[in-house]
Structure formats: C-alpha cells, structure tokens
Design a protein around this motif. Structure first.
Motif, PDB file in Angstrom:
ATOM      1  N   UNK A   2     -11.585   0.359  -9.998  1.00  0.00           N
ATOM      2  CA  UNK A   2     -12.348   1.352 -10.754  1.00  0.00           C
ATOM      3  C   UNK A   2     -11.438   2.299 -11.502  1.00  0.00           C
ATOM      4  N   UNK A   3     -10.208   2.466 -11.016  1.00  0.00           N
ATOM      5  CA  UNK A   3      -9.196   3.160 -11.792  1.00  0.00           C
ATOM      6  C   UNK A   3      -8.347   2.082 -12.458  1.00  0.00           C
ATOM      7  N   UNK A  57      -5.969   5.283  -6.438  1.00  0.00           N
ATOM      8  CA  UNK A  57      -7.205   6.034  -6.208  1.00  0.00           C
ATOM      9  C   UNK A  57      -8.418   5.144  -5.989  1.00  0.00           C
ATOM     10  N   UNK A  58      -8.308   3.858  -6.336  1.00  0.00           N
ATOM     11  CA  UNK A  58      -9.444   2.970  -6.126  1.00  0.00           C
ATOM     12  C   UNK A  58      -9.588   2.627  -4.640  1.00  0.00           C
ATOM     13  N   UNK A  59     -10.835   2.463  -4.208  1.00  0.00           N
ATOM     14  CA  UNK A  59     -11.094   2.105  -2.816  1.00  0.00           C
ATOM     15  C   UNK A  59     -10.819   0.622  -2.589  1.00  0.00           C
ATOM     16  N   UNK A  86       5.149   7.940  -8.436  1.00  0.00           N
ATOM     17  CA  UNK A  86       4.403   9.165  -8.664  1.00  0.00           C
ATOM     18  C   UNK A  86       3.381   9.327  -7.554  1.00  0.00           C
ATOM     19  N   UNK A  87       2.656  10.411  -7.569  1.00  0.00           N
ATOM     20  CA  UNK A  87       1.767  10.737  -6.460  1.00  0.00           C
ATOM     21  C   UNK A  87       0.510   9.881  -6.424  1.00  0.00           C
ATOM     22  N   UNK A  88       0.088   9.336  -7.575  1.00  0.00           N
ATOM     23  CA  UNK A  88      -1.218   8.684  -7.638  1.00  0.00           C
ATOM     24  C   UNK A  88      -1.161   7.238  -8.112  1.00  0.00           C
ATOM     25  N   UNK A  89       0.033   6.635  -8.147  1.00  0.00           N
ATOM     26  CA  UNK A  89       0.154   5.286  -8.703  1.00  0.00           C
ATOM     27  C   UNK A  89       1.349   4.548  -8.111  1.00  0.00           C
ATOM     28  N   UNK A  90       1.336   3.225  -8.305  1.00  0.00           N
ATOM     29  CA  UNK A  90       2.473   2.408  -7.908  1.00  0.00           C
ATOM     30  C   UNK A  90       2.831   1.508  -9.084  1.00  0.00           C
ATOM     31  N   UNK A  91       4.104   1.094  -9.128  1.00  0.00           N
ATOM     32  CA  UNK A  91       4.587   0.271 -10.235  1.00  0.00           C
ATOM     33  C   UNK A  91       5.726  -0.618  -9.743  1.00  0.00           C
ATOM     34  N   UNK A  92       5.544  -1.915  -9.886  1.00  0.00           N
ATOM     35  CA  UNK A  92       6.637  -2.869  -9.724  1.00  0.00           C
ATOM     36  C   UNK A  92       6.549  -3.834 -10.903  1.00  0.00           C
ATOM     37  N   UNK A  93       7.398  -3.607 -11.901  1.00  0.00           N
ATOM     38  CA  UNK A  93       7.327  -4.330 -13.163  1.00  0.00           C
ATOM     39  C   UNK A  93       8.733  -4.724 -13.628  1.00  0.00           C
ATOM     40  N   UNK A 128       0.814  -1.211   0.000  1.00  0.00           N
ATOM     41  CA  UNK A 128       0.000   0.000   0.000  1.00  0.00           C
ATOM     42  C   UNK A 128       0.849   1.263   0.000  1.00  0.00           C
ATOM     43  N   UNK A 129       2.083   1.181   0.509  1.00  0.00           N
ATOM     44  CA  UNK A 129       2.931   2.375   0.547  1.00  0.00           C
ATOM     45  C   UNK A 129       3.791   2.553  -0.701  1.00  0.00           C
ATOM     46  N   UNK A 130       3.776   1.603  -1.623  1.00  0.00           N
ATOM     47  CA  UNK A 130       4.562   1.734  -2.853  1.00  0.00           C
ATOM     48  C   UNK A 130       4.033   2.896  -3.692  1.00  0.00           C
TER      49      UNK A 130
END
Length: 402
Positions: A131-132, A244-246, A88-95, A83-85
């Motif tokens: 939803x996002x 941003x999704x709940x 950027x301010x609105x997304x996470x990425x581990x690829x 959850x803390x990854x």
C-alpha cells in the motif's frame, strides 16, 4: 531552456519505426538509418556485481549480519530484503545502480539518446505489492532525488499490481501508464523491456511477457525524461520499499539475461579538463578516496577536473574521505576547501579521526566557493573526512593545503 551536459550539445538521434516487439532482440536497420547497437550484455559468472556502477547493499549498515544483500546466485543476480534492513527510518533499499561495460567504464544514458533495456525477472510470492511504495527498477540521475521512471508493485483497488510509471518533476508526482496483475507472474520467470528516449520530449514503452504471451505492451509519449544539467540517466535494479505497509515478509528478487541497446552509435566519452596538480591540491574525486553511503563523484562543469563529490552529510552514513594528504612536518597548516554551495551549508571536517571542526560556507550551486580553515596535520600521510550529521553539506570539488 535546459542546459546540455558537460560535453556540450549532442545530436538528436532519429527514432526508427519498427514492427519488432520490444521484448525481442532488436534487428539492424537496412535503410541506413540509426540502428540498435548492443552496448551491455553482462555475464553473471564473469562480471558478477561489477557489471554495475555501484552497489547500494545496506549502505546504512543496518543489518551487517545479513550481508551481502546483493550477490550472484547461479545464473542470476539476487537481491534480498530482510525485515530489519533500513535505508532511513521508514524504508529499506538493496539495489545496484548504473551499467559498466566490459572495459569497466560506466555506460552513460545522455540527453536525446534512445535506449532499450531488457531482462528476465523472478518475483516470488513473498515479494508482494504494498500500500506504500515498493520499486524493483528505477531510472534516475544523481542531481535529483526524485526518480524519473520506475517499475513498481502497488496495490490498486485492493488488487496487487505491477506498474510502469514515470514522474513529473514540477509536482513531484508519479503517473502509472501501464499495469498488470502481479499474482499471475509471481514464482515464474518473465521478461520485461523498457524502451525510452532521454529527452525533454521523450517517450517510454514497457512490455511484459510470460514466454511467448504478451501481458502488457504500452507506450507513453511527450514526457520529460531529461532533468539534469550535467549528469546522465542510469537504471537501478533491486528492492526499494517502504516499511510502513502491513504484512511485509522477508523476500528476494532475481534478475538475469540483462541487455541494453542504444539507438545509433555509441556516444564518445566526455572529455574532462585536467585535475589540479599544483602542490598541495587534492581532488575530491581522486582515485583512492572514499565515498560512503550515498556520496559519489559526479560531473561538474565549473570544477577542476570536471568532477565533484555530491550527497555528503545529512546523517552519519553519507561522507567523503580525502586520502593521501601529505605533510613534511607535524603542525598546523591552512586548508582551503573548494565546493559548490546551495545558500548556507556547513561541512564537519575531521583530520586523522580527531574531533571535527566546522567549515561554514555560503554560495551558489553554479559557482565554486572557497573557505580556509586551519588543520593539524602529522608528518607523512593524512586523511581528512568531510561529513555533516544534521544536513546536507556542500558539494566538494577539491582541497588545497598550504
């Protein structure tokens, strides 16, 4: 008319008609036509994460105590999402991005080539549709931020789905061409296959199977899957999602049995011009330099050595460091920066960790522009860092010290 890659025009590959399901291993053609050639079959134990061109494991450094986020786990590659990854301010990425052959060289999906990529994946029930956006596979090239194609986990009409989609560049829009319910395939191994032609007039076929049962098998034709002048297409695996999704949970994704076939023989490697070996010249893509965050070498038809380093600046994470810059004496020298510039852009430059100086440049993306600034070097070996905290900087070709 779109330009071809650096190597010049490549012959269009003929697509053979086949009744073989896309989830099955391709069988050789008996007619003399191009056949499917296995190009990539990495081993979890032998190759590990070196099976891929590069890791994008918390490249912003948001969760160092959670690293590694991408690693091998028994017979699979595992991608974790906390959850803390943040990426950027609105997304996470581990690829991971791209494919490497057993010789360590990247496998490049080039213009008008047809490829088939197959693998097994395990989606736990904690990796929900959102939803996002939530993407678990992508096809991209380094010149364009917009993805070319994806496997995503959207919520459609209140129902969790897994979807195959392609994007159209002029309107920056995604188009789902096949979907299936997500919940029935969670907590089990399923097989997915993507077959596509990287062409201005391409196609994509997606299949999803649970054992011998085919869940989805859909093809979309006459779509543009080639957007780049010089770069190549490459796949990505992992978890890339909006925060941003709940109801987001800490989760993971497993993939194994990765294979990739190319229709027809392997394309010869691109022949690059020689790098600048004149006194005081240092190529940005030289082995031993550092590229952090999104920054990476890429092809460049007008650059010395045929390469440049892109995606420098715009934040504190994406930067390049030219190492091994030699000086016989301590003192002020002239540094000429060679770069491709999109209008007016600026590098911040720090020598040996000192306060940065600004290097403003004005030019065009298809021409190498130069700017000369004084730099203070020490006798011996120096390092020069290129970055920008506010906006993307130019694309760096080389520097010349005089």
């Amino acid at each position: 008319m779109k330009l071809t890659r650096l190597a010049g025009a490549l012959a269009t590959l003929a697509l053979i008609a086949t009744a073989t399901p896309a989830t099955a291993e391709p069988t050789p053609s008996q007619s003399g036509r191009p056949r499917w050639e296995l190009r990539w079959d990495p081993s979890v134990r032998k190759d590990g994460v070196k099976a891929f061109e590069a890791l994008e494991d918390d490249r912003r450094g948001s969760h160092p105590e959670g690293q590694p986020h991408v690693f091998t786990d028994k017979d699979a590659w595992k991608f974790t999402a906390h959850l803390e990854d943040r990426d950027g301010s609105d997304r996470m990425r581990n690829e991971v991005r791209g494919m490497r052959g057993h010789d360590g060289a990247p496998l490049e999906i080039r213009k008008d080539e047809t490829w088939r990529i197959s693998y097994r994946m395990y989606i736990p029930d904690t990796l929900d549709a959102t939803t996002s956006f939530t993407h678990i596979w992508q096809l991209k090239n380094s010149d364009v931020g917009t993805p070319i194609a994806q496997i995503s986990l959207p919520v459609i009409g209140g129902v969790q789905k897994i979807a195959a989609r392609y994007w159209t560049l002029p309107d920056n829009a995604s188009h789902d061409f096949a979907t299936a319910d997500l919940e029935p395939i969670q907590n089990k191994w399923v097989t997915t296959t993507l077959e596509f032609k990287s062409s201005d007039d391409g196609y994509m076929r997606w299949t999803l199977a649970d054992g011998s049962r085919t869940i989805a098998d859909q093809k979309v034709e006459h779509i543009d899957l080639w957007w780049t002048q010089e770069q190549y297409n490459r796949p990505k695996w992992g978890i890339y999602r909006s925060i941003k999704s709940a109801g987001l949970q800490e989760t993971y994704l497993l993939v194994k049995d990765l294979k990739a076939w190319q229709l027809g023989p392997a394309t010869p490697p691109v022949k690059l011009p020689a790098p600048d070996r004149s006194p005081g010249a240092y190529e940005a893509e030289r082995v031993g330099n550092v590229w952090e965050g999104a920054a990476e070498p890429a092809y460049c038809a007008v650059c010395s050595g045929g390469r440049k380093v892109i995606l420098i600046g715009g934040n504190v994470y994406d930067y390049a460091v030219v190492k091994g810059v030699l000086s016989e004496t301590t003192g002020t020298r002239k540094m000429t920066v060679h770069a491709l510039v999109d209008g007016a852009q600026t590098f911040a430059v720090s020598v040996n960790g000192a306060d940065s100086i600004q290097v403003p440049m004005t030019g065009t993306k298809d021409t190498v522009t130069t700017a000369t600034v004084p730099v203070d070097l020490v006798a011996g070996v120096n390092t020069i860092r290129f970055f920008s905290l506010t906006a993307r900087g130019p694309e760096l070709d080389k520097i010349v010290i005089s």
